[in-house]
Design a protein around this motif. Structure first.
Motif, PDB file in Angstrom:
ATOM      1  N   ALA A   1      13.859   0.220   3.800  1.00 24.19           N
ATOM      2  CA  ALA A   1      13.005   1.399   3.670  1.00 24.19           C
ATOM      3  C   ALA A   1      11.591   0.942   3.360  1.00 24.19           C
ATOM      4  CB  ALA A   1      13.515   2.309   2.557  1.00 24.19           C
ATOM      5  N   ILE A   2      10.623   1.619   3.933  1.00 26.43           N
ATOM      6  CA  ILE A   2       9.224   1.307   3.677  1.00 26.43           C
ATOM      7  C   ILE A   2       8.602   2.525   3.016  1.00 26.43           C
ATOM      8  CG2 ILE A   2       6.995   0.716   4.695  1.00 26.43           C
ATOM      9  CD1 ILE A   2       8.594  -0.613   7.002  1.00 26.43           C
ATOM     10  N   HIS A   3       8.139   2.332   1.799  1.00 32.24           N
ATOM     11  CA  HIS A   3       7.491   3.397   1.038  1.00 32.24           C
ATOM     12  C   HIS A   3       6.025   3.031   0.865  1.00 32.24           C
ATOM     13  CE1 HIS A   3      11.065   5.678  -0.304  1.00 32.24           C
ATOM     14  NE2 HIS A   3      11.664   4.523  -0.064  1.00 32.24           N
ATOM     15  N   ILE A   4       5.160   3.983   1.139  1.00 33.58           N
ATOM     16  CA  ILE A   4       3.723   3.768   1.052  1.00 33.58           C
ATOM     17  C   ILE A   4       3.136   4.796   0.097  1.00 33.58           C
ATOM     18  CG2 ILE A   4       1.549   3.716   2.335  1.00 33.58           C
ATOM     19  CD1 ILE A   4       3.288   3.148   4.855  1.00 33.58           C
ATOM     20  N   LEU A   5       2.376   4.315  -0.858  1.00 32.66           N
ATOM     21  CA  LEU A   5       1.691   5.194  -1.796  1.00 32.66           C
ATOM     22  C   LEU A   5       0.228   5.260  -1.400  1.00 32.66           C
ATOM     23  CD1 LEU A   5       2.109   6.768  -4.499  1.00 32.66           C
ATOM     24  CD2 LEU A   5       1.158   4.738  -5.624  1.00 32.66           C
ATOM     25  N   ILE A   6      -0.293   6.485  -1.244  1.00 33.05           N
ATOM     26  CA  ILE A   6      -1.700   6.637  -0.883  1.00 33.05           C
ATOM     27  C   ILE A   6      -2.384   7.578  -1.868  1.00 33.05           C
ATOM     28  CG2 ILE A   6      -1.271   6.149   1.549  1.00 33.05           C
ATOM     29  CD1 ILE A   6      -1.580   9.106   2.153  1.00 33.05           C
ATOM     30  N   ARG A   7      -3.684   7.370  -2.007  1.00 33.03           N
ATOM     31  CA  ARG A   7      -4.482   8.239  -2.882  1.00 33.03           C
ATOM     32  C   ARG A   7      -4.434   9.679  -2.369  1.00 33.03           C
ATOM     33  NH1 ARG A   7      -8.558   4.760  -1.470  1.00 33.03           N
ATOM     34  NH2 ARG A   7      -9.694   6.589  -0.722  1.00 33.03           N
ATOM     35  N   GLY A   8      -4.511  10.606  -3.271  1.00 38.05           N
ATOM     36  CA  GLY A   8      -4.483  12.017  -2.899  1.00 38.05           C
ATOM     37  C   GLY A   8      -5.635  12.434  -2.019  1.00 38.05           C
ATOM     38  N   ASP A   9      -6.777  11.766  -2.177  1.00 40.13           N
ATOM     39  CA  ASP A   9      -7.953  12.136  -1.388  1.00 40.13           C
ATOM     40  C   ASP A   9      -8.087  11.337  -0.096  1.00 40.13           C
ATOM     41  OD1 ASP A   9      -8.607   9.692  -2.496  1.00 40.13           O
ATOM     42  OD2 ASP A   9     -10.597  10.300  -3.184  1.00 40.13           O
ATOM     43  N   ASP A  10      -7.124  10.480   0.194  1.00 42.67           N
ATOM     44  CA  ASP A  10      -7.216   9.654   1.398  1.00 42.67           C
ATOM     45  C   ASP A  10      -6.543  10.378   2.570  1.00 42.67           C
ATOM     46  OD1 ASP A  10      -7.483   7.707   3.321  1.00 42.67           O
ATOM     47  OD2 ASP A  10      -6.963   6.066   1.959  1.00 42.67           O
ATOM     48  N   HIS A  11      -7.199  11.425   3.017  1.00 44.97           N
ATOM     49  CA  HIS A  11      -6.667  12.250   4.101  1.00 44.97           C
ATOM     50  C   HIS A  11      -6.649  11.488   5.425  1.00 44.97           C
ATOM     51  CE1 HIS A  11      -6.726  15.480   1.246  1.00 44.97           C
ATOM     52  NE2 HIS A  11      -8.022  15.310   1.053  1.00 44.97           N
ATOM     53  N   SER A  12      -7.601  10.584   5.618  1.00 41.69           N
ATOM     54  CA  SER A  12      -7.659   9.811   6.846  1.00 41.69           C
ATOM     55  C   SER A  12      -6.424   8.907   6.974  1.00 41.69           C
ATOM     56  CB  SER A  12      -8.938   8.975   6.873  1.00 41.69           C
ATOM     57  OG  SER A  12      -8.958   8.149   8.002  1.00 41.69           O
ATOM     58  N   LEU A  13      -6.081   8.209   5.901  1.00 46.90           N
ATOM     59  CA  LEU A  13      -4.891   7.351   5.940  1.00 46.90           C
ATOM     60  C   LEU A  13      -3.633   8.193   6.101  1.00 46.90           C
ATOM     61  CD1 LEU A  13      -3.509   4.620   5.800  1.00 46.90           C
ATOM     62  CD2 LEU A  13      -3.645   4.754   3.292  1.00 46.90           C
TER      63      LEU A  13
ATOM     64  N   ARG B   1       4.145   4.303 -10.243  1.00 44.93           N
ATOM     65  CA  ARG B   1       4.254   5.624  -9.606  1.00 44.93           C
ATOM     66  C   ARG B   1       5.117   5.536  -8.348  1.00 44.93           C
ATOM     67  NH1 ARG B   1       5.807   9.872  -8.771  1.00 44.93           N
ATOM     68  NH2 ARG B   1       4.638  11.537  -7.803  1.00 44.93           N
ATOM     69  N   LEU B   2       4.907   4.494  -7.547  1.00 44.28           N
ATOM     70  CA  LEU B   2       5.696   4.336  -6.331  1.00 44.28           C
ATOM     71  C   LEU B   2       7.168   4.071  -6.665  1.00 44.28           C
ATOM     72  CD1 LEU B   2       5.742   4.374  -3.273  1.00 44.28           C
ATOM     73  CD2 LEU B   2       5.118   1.948  -3.303  1.00 44.28           C
ATOM     74  N   ILE B   3       7.417   3.290  -7.699  1.00 41.06           N
ATOM     75  CA  ILE B   3       8.800   3.048  -8.130  1.00 41.06           C
ATOM     76  C   ILE B   3       9.466   4.378  -8.487  1.00 41.06           C
ATOM     77  CG2 ILE B   3      10.204   2.040  -9.994  1.00 41.06           C
ATOM     78  CD1 ILE B   3       9.282  -0.073  -7.983  1.00 41.06           C
ATOM     79  N   ASP B   4       8.740   5.246  -9.188  1.00 46.44           N
ATOM     80  CA  ASP B   4       9.281   6.579  -9.513  1.00 46.44           C
ATOM     81  C   ASP B   4       9.622   7.361  -8.248  1.00 46.44           C
ATOM     82  OD1 ASP B   4       9.008   6.118 -12.246  1.00 46.44           O
ATOM     83  OD2 ASP B   4       7.110   7.212 -12.410  1.00 46.44           O
ATOM     84  N   CYS B   5       8.738   7.296  -7.245  1.00 44.21           N
ATOM     85  CA  CYS B   5       8.993   8.001  -5.977  1.00 44.21           C
ATOM     86  C   CYS B   5      10.244   7.459  -5.290  1.00 44.21           C
ATOM     87  CB  CYS B   5       7.787   7.866  -5.046  1.00 44.21           C
ATOM     88  SG  CYS B   5       6.303   8.729  -5.592  1.00 44.21           S
ATOM     89  N   VAL B   6      10.398   6.141  -5.286  1.00 39.79           N
ATOM     90  CA  VAL B   6      11.565   5.525  -4.654  1.00 39.79           C
ATOM     91  C   VAL B   6      12.834   5.930  -5.395  1.00 39.79           C
ATOM     92  CG1 VAL B   6      12.708   3.331  -4.101  1.00 39.79           C
ATOM     93  CG2 VAL B   6      10.249   3.590  -3.698  1.00 39.79           C
ATOM     94  N   LEU B   7      12.772   5.941  -6.718  1.00 36.94           N
ATOM     95  CA  LEU B   7      13.936   6.360  -7.510  1.00 36.94           C
ATOM     96  C   LEU B   7      14.377   7.775  -7.151  1.00 36.94           C
ATOM     97  CD1 LEU B   7      13.157   4.988 -11.079  1.00 36.94           C
ATOM     98  CD2 LEU B   7      15.213   4.533  -9.725  1.00 36.94           C
TER      99      LEU B   7
END
Length: 181
Positions: A19-31, A62-68
């Protein structure tokens, strides 16, 4: 001729991670838009932050929490820390790290080049329990310096494990070095 994040995703998908999980900033609409319209959208999980994080450590937590919440990993699983500003990940190296994790499931596995550690690093999932114990003023490297866990260093001839793009000048150097080959 493609977004930089696609180079990283090409390598991770070629390495056949689960699985590939990507964490992005809330304001990074372009990404976010790039990832949602990419050919990879079926292979990735994008998590967008509601609020900014102060540093890489907080982002990883934060990403670890999302994966959990989404994947329910178990103690036999591992996680590969691959910062997006290290886009030249070699899929063969990732496969090597994953294979080593199967033989040393509790080890932290770190590639090295010229006696320097680099990315990506592979951690046993059970190590996530140690994250809250990192002193507040320290980053994830603290774990590598203070862990009682075995650390396997994997020597590689691939200098790209150090290719960190933080500035436009870093990007220009990367493009220049790629054109020289």
């Amino acid at each position: 001729n493609q977004p930089l994040i696609h180079h990283l995703l090409d390598a991770l998908i070629a390495a056949r991670g689960d699985a590939i999980h990507i964490l992005i900033r809330g304001d990074d609409h372009s990404l976010r838009d790039t990832l949602q319209s990419s050919p990879y959208q079926a292979s990735i999980h994008v998590h967008q932050l509601a609020a900014p994080t102060p540093d890489m450590r907080a982002s990883v937590e934060r990403l670890i929490d999302c994966v959990l919440q989404s994947d329910r990993p178990n103690s036999a699983d591992a996680w590969l820390l691959t910062p997006a500003d290290h886009p030249l990940v070699n899929p063969d190296l990732v496969r090597t790290l994953i294979d080593l994790a199967r033989t040393a499931p509790e080890a932290i596995i770190v590639p090295t080049h010229a006696a320097r550690r680099g990315h990506p690093c592979l951690f046993p999932w059970s190590l996530t329990a140690d994250l809250p114990g990192i002193p507040p003023d320290q980053g994830l490297n603290w774990l590598l310096q203070h862990t009682t866990r075995r650390i396997l260093e994997v020597p590689t001839n691939d200098a790209s494990i150090h290719a960190n793009l933080n500035t436009p000048a870093d990007y220009d150097r990367l493009l220049s070095s790629r054109q020289d080959h």
